[in-house]
Design a protein around this motif. Structure first.
Motif, PDB file in Angstrom:
ATOM      1  N   UNK A 140       0.754   3.592  -0.434  1.00  0.00           N
ATOM      2  CA  UNK A 140      -0.246   3.646   0.623  1.00  0.00           C
ATOM      3  C   UNK A 140      -1.052   2.352   0.711  1.00  0.00           C
ATOM      4  N   UNK A 141      -1.788   2.037  -0.319  1.00  0.00           N
ATOM      5  CA  UNK A 141      -2.750   0.928  -0.259  1.00  0.00           C
ATOM      6  C   UNK A 141      -2.099  -0.371   0.191  1.00  0.00           C
ATOM      7  N   UNK A 142      -0.949  -0.682  -0.361  1.00  0.00           N
ATOM      8  CA  UNK A 142      -0.321  -1.965  -0.026  1.00  0.00           C
ATOM      9  C   UNK A 142       0.365  -1.956   1.338  1.00  0.00           C
ATOM     10  N   UNK A 143       0.357  -0.808   2.007  1.00  0.00           N
ATOM     11  CA  UNK A 143       0.883  -0.767   3.377  1.00  0.00           C
ATOM     12  C   UNK A 143      -0.198  -1.065   4.411  1.00  0.00           C
ATOM     13  N   UNK A 145     -16.425   5.947   7.026  1.00  0.00           N
ATOM     14  CA  UNK A 145     -16.229   4.877   8.007  1.00  0.00           C
ATOM     15  C   UNK A 145     -17.308   3.820   7.871  1.00  0.00           C
ATOM     16  N   UNK A 146     -18.550   4.250   7.720  1.00  0.00           N
ATOM     17  CA  UNK A 146     -19.644   3.289   7.568  1.00  0.00           C
ATOM     18  C   UNK A 146     -19.502   2.510   6.265  1.00  0.00           C
ATOM     19  N   UNK A 192     -11.208  10.777   4.121  1.00  0.00           N
ATOM     20  CA  UNK A 192     -12.464  10.367   3.483  1.00  0.00           C
ATOM     21  C   UNK A 192     -12.251   9.191   2.537  1.00  0.00           C
ATOM     22  N   UNK A 193     -11.414   9.353   1.541  1.00  0.00           N
ATOM     23  CA  UNK A 193     -11.241   8.285   0.555  1.00  0.00           C
ATOM     24  C   UNK A 193     -10.557   7.060   1.155  1.00  0.00           C
ATOM     25  N   UNK A 194      -9.408   7.241   1.762  1.00  0.00           N
ATOM     26  CA  UNK A 194      -8.706   6.098   2.350  1.00  0.00           C
ATOM     27  C   UNK A 194      -9.545   5.431   3.436  1.00  0.00           C
ATOM     28  N   UNK A 195     -10.296   6.228   4.176  1.00  0.00           N
ATOM     29  CA  UNK A 195     -11.099   5.671   5.270  1.00  0.00           C
ATOM     30  C   UNK A 195     -12.141   4.687   4.769  1.00  0.00           C
TER      31      UNK A 195
END
Length: 945
Positions: free
Chosen positions: A232-235, A140-141, A194-197
């Motif tokens: 995912x990413x482009x959403x 998150x940070x 973790x990664x997407x965040x």
């Protein structure tokens, strides 16, 4: 009279009054297929008939403009993370954007405005060679700070961007060893929590407009063809997201990775997976464009695929105002580069990054008359691979010398390398090395220990470093490590009988090891033959420990400045093997402390150290990342107390590398990694950092006792500066979910506030936490859920220094059992051992792979009612056996044995149905792999009783 203006100036795509999407569509429709293909390489081919000039993606701007000459050098990214100040990081980004514009206005062909920054890979493991490029181990940070830097870089005035920021590297990238061929295991929870965040915030906010893909594979599939870009990413945003490859990565798909049979097939798959721009072969675009054309000719791509990718390229060019009649930033010129304002900002950023780890009262300094400044980093300011060229460097020695008398020692051994026939000697101004009878400066070398058995040798006469060149010659005329391939580092190897040999660390492509210093006709050369290595004895001219201790003994205070060389032992392409301070540096520190108990350790490094001895014995310990051109001035300000110590650690400092999981274990949940799950006692915890002031916390309040999805919690706490001097405190808010179906973090950062309080001042600090942000990924339902639970909200000074806490009841969901009426995806397991995540097909999906017997997965809370009599496994690979058990992978009742057939390949699946012994109620189902290699995609239950 004929209008002299080119006809294209009146075309709709040139009209800034039209919506950007309409302008992009107009230009796209005017391009021929060949012209469109020419826009898919990093170096766009000009289209003169439409007034489209050259365009280049990718200007490095990680913490300042890099590789283009002198520009303001701000602190490393990990140091910016240590400021815990997103507003400051945004200011740095804005300053860098102005300097990019200044260079672009002078040479728009060479200096593009698509910048490759920020890096948002979370710092999962401090051994990662690119640790310096990340903001934090907290996802998150990382997202917050990366988004702030991107916002500054973009500098959107409402219609035209200053630059087009590119977040990197997607996805699950955090090791350098064999980075192009290793695969990162990404269970669904780690991927999403973790990664997407870390990657999502800068894109979701619109602050970044592009993404660079990573070199590695993810779950067995190269990141450059991951389906997650499109699914995912482009959403995460309604805007177009421009996807670029990392340098030379596209060809890996069919070469190093061998994932596709040839490059046209690989390029087609990459475009279909969402790649828009190929960074390959530098400015030589012909090969890439030919492979794209071949893919079209073979029917692997059609023109609509090309149009989609080109549209995203054009969106960036229009966003940068390229086709507008006026440049709103035309006034930004060379005067912006290293301007007084940017120098002041560099100093401020460096100041806020300096982190006080320990202080027994020796700091702030109390007007010492004489300071011994010691260490290999005391009078130099290092540049990393993505630094700009320093316009000047304020070092610790220089800055402290402006305040007191300073005596100085570099703290390195000076040696001669004695061969049985003479001494290693620099000749011809360092162009070569020979064996001579000389014992003077030309035969003397300063030996720098950078840890990891990596040494550099600087000749005393030339002032330059020993360099093993590609042609096999050796000289002492290098400025030191400065290129991507470092030829100036060596390992000292002890031979039988006590003699020493010198081996180059650099390995040629395909070589198993570096070459050895050898003697040929009296000159030093390189040889691959270990038996031909020259044998030396080391004669000490100056012993660093003794010289440093002598200086320290006569001073009031000793400041020992130690750390790493950012291009040695922990850098792009090279991970660290341990966390130790370099041995020679640690020995110098010990001798200095023995000579003068008033010793301060200052570490300037790209990463944490296991500085256990120093933490126990040295009165004060300070750390910062390499702090850029103003670091020495910032350090002096903090050591003297002109400024408070404001830095806080952006990652955990461990006591030993043994406390870490293996480097390639990306599952932070299962391996208890990062401050989120780490069960041990760190040397210094995440968020740690001392102030010169003392602060107290009181009256923690949460505005609700109960809350549900869609609600927000307001958390307040009173913070008082209880000392007689002004100070800065970083108040940190963490949460912990008490009770859950799955393993939860021990603590998780939810917010922080940097507050400046006058002596005696009290201020109420407020946080807002959205209940929906407390969600975690649920494998049973395949979505993020907020569980019914009690949340403990904690405020404190670090992840382990919690001062106050309060609890809130969350009216969330109760995770239900798995519905066996639907197929169970093996990759959505809740626990596992001895298995890997792998690609179901080259295009999409994940499966579980067992390479050998003994592995298992657990699918928790399976509802076996109303009863099932068959089970079908979808499998591929070798003939093997799976067993289904309940409650335990070793001793649980065996409900089915599935003998799987040999299939044509790992992507050729067979469905095998067997009788299922039956189970009652809700139980944990284990699948054990009795042999391998085999892949399991899913289980489907049938034949209800």
């Amino acid at each position: 009279m004929t209008d002299p203006r080119p006809a294209f100036r009146d075309l709709p795509f040139r009209d800034p009054a039209l919506p950007r999407e309409e302008r992009v569509s107009d230009l796209l429709a005017r391009l021929t297929l060949d012209e469109k293909i020419g826009l898919l390489h990093q170096y766009h081919r000009p289209v003169e008939r439409l007034g489209m000039g050259p365009f280049k993606t990718g200007t490095e701007a990680l913490h300042g403009l890099a590789w283009l000459g002198e520009a303001t050098v701000f602190p490393q990214v990990v140091a910016l993370g240590a400021t815990w100040n997103p507003e400051l990081v945004e200011e740095v980004g804005a300053a860098v954007a102005d300097e990019v514009l200044a260079f672009n206005h002078e040479d728009p062909v060479k200096v593009g405005r698509n910048v490759w920054a920020p890096t948002v890979n979370p710092l999962r493991d401090p051994r990662w060679g690119r640790n310096e490029e990340g903001y934090s181990e907290d996802a998150w940070m990382t997202g917050l700070m990366g988004g702030a830097y991107a916002r500054g870089l973009k500098g959107d005035n409402g219609s035209v961007w200053k630059t087009a920021p590119t977040v990197k590297h997607f996805l699950a990238y955090g090791n350098e060893a064999d980075r192009c061929t290793t695969s990162s295991n990404m269970p669904p929870r780690v991927l999403r929590e973790y990664e997407f965040a870390a990657h999502r915030p800068a894109l979701a906010s619109g602050d970044a407009v592009a993404v660079m893909l990573s070199y590695n594979l993810v779950n067995g599939r190269p990141a450059h063809v991951t389906p997650l870009v499109n699914t995912e990413l482009r959403t995460w945003t309604a805007d177009e997201v421009f996807i670029v490859s990392d340098a030379y990565a596209p060809n890996n798909l069919a070469q190093l990775q061998g994932y596709f049979e040839d490059l046209p097939t690989a390029y087609a798959a990459a475009v279909k997976a969402g790649l828009d721009s190929f960074t390959q072969d530098d400015d030589r675009a012909e090969g890439v464009l030919a492979h794209v054309q071949a893919a079209l000719d073979r029917g692997l791509l059609d023109e609509s695929d090309i149009d989609t990718a080109v549209r995203r390229n054009l969106v960036v060019r229009f966003g940068l105002g390229e086709f507008d009649p006026e440049d709103p930033y035309a006034h930004i010129g060379r005067e912006a580069v290293n301007s007084p304002e940017h120098q002041a900002l560099a100093r401020e950023a460096a100041t806020q990054s300096i982190t006080l780890l320990k202080n027994d009262g020796i700091l702030p300094l109390k007007a010492p008359e004489k300071i011994a400044v010691i260490g290999p980093l005391a009078d130099v300011q290092m540049q990393d691979w993505y630094s700009g060229t320093l316009p000047y460097a304020a070092t610790a020695r220089q800055a402290l010398a402006a305040r007191a008398e300073v005596v100085y020692s570099e703290g390195v051994d000076r040696i001669r390398l004695r061969h049985k026939t003479g001494y290693l000697t620099a000749v011809d101004g360092g162009k070569s090395l020979k064996i001579t009878d000389t014992t003077g400066a030309a035969a003397q070398f300063d030996l720098f220990d950078w840890g990891g058995w990596s040494y550099t040798l600087r000749n005393v006469a030339t002032g330059k470093y020993v360099d093993g060149r590609l042609d096999g010659t050796v000289g002492a005329d290098s400025a030191g490590p400065h290129e991507f391939d470092v030829h100036e580092t060596f390992t000292i190897v002890e031979l039988e009988g006590g003699k020493l040999a010198v081996q180059q660390r650099y390995k040629a492509e395909g070589a198993d090891a570096g070459k050895w210093l050898a003697i040929e006709g009296g000159r030093i050369t390189l040889t691959e033959d270990r038996s031909g290595a020259a044998e030396f004895d080391f004669d000490f001219v100056v012993k660093a420990r003794e010289a440093a201790a002598e200086l320290a003994r006569e001073a009031d205070v000793a400041v020992v400045v130690l750390g790493d060389h950012p291009l040695v032992n922990g850098r792009e392409t090279e991970d660290r093997q341990d966390l130790n301070l370099p041995s020679a540096q640690a020995w110098v520190l010990g001798e200095v402390l023995s000579a003068n108990p008033n010793t301060i350790l200052v570490m300037s490094s790209s990463y944490p150290y296991a500085a256990n001895w120093a933490a126990k014995h040295v009165p004060a310990v300070v750390w910062s990342g390499h702090g850029g051109q103003e670091w020495g001035n910032a350090l002096a300000d903090v050591l003297y107390g002109d400024r408070d110590a404001e830095g806080r650690l952006p990652q955990t400092w461990y006591t030993d590398a043994a406390e870490l999981p293996v480097m390639l274990d990306y599952d932070i949940v299962a391996s208890d990694a990062t401050y989120l799950y780490y069960l041990g006692q760190p040397l210094y915890p995440f968020g740690h950092g001392l102030s010169y002031a003392d602060f107290t916390y009181a009256d923690l309040k949460v505005d609700k006792d109960r809350a549900g999805s869609g609600d927000e919690l307001t958390v307040t706490v009173d913070v008082t500066n209880a000392s007689d001097r002004d100070g800065v405190e970083t108040v940190q808010l963490y949460s912990h979910q008490c009770g859950s179906r799955v393993k939860q973090p021990l603590r998780q950062l939810r917010g922080f506030r940097k507050v400046r309080l006058a002596a005696g001042e009290t201020r109420t600090v407020s946080f807002t936490v959205a209940v929906d942000d407390l969600a975690h990924w649920d494998n049973t339902t395949g979505r993020m859920i907020v569980e019914k639970s009690r949340q403990r909200l904690m405020v404190g000074r670090s992840a382990t220094n919690i001062v106050l806490s309060a609890s809130v009841r969350i009216d969330g969901e109760t995770a239900g059992p798995r519905d066996l009426a639907k197929p169970l995806a093996a990759a959505s397991n809740d626990a596992y051992a001895g298995v890997l995540w792998r690609d179901e097909t080259r295009a999409s999906g994940d499966v579980i792979a067992a390479e050998e017997a003994g592995g298992w997965i657990m699918l928790g809370d399976c509802d076996f009612e109303p009863g099932y009599t068959t089970v079908t496994a979808r499998v591929s690979g070798h003939a093997s056996q799976l067993q289904l058990r309940v409650d335990d992978p070793l001793d649980g009742d065996v409900l089915a044995k599935i003998d799987t057939p040999m299939t044509a390949g790992v992507y050729d699946y067979a469905e095998v149905t067997v009788d299922f012994g039956g189970a009652e109620g809700v139980k944990d189902l284990y699948v054990t792999f009795e042999s391998g290699p085999v892949r399991l995609a899913s289980l489907t239950f049938g034949g209800q009783s």
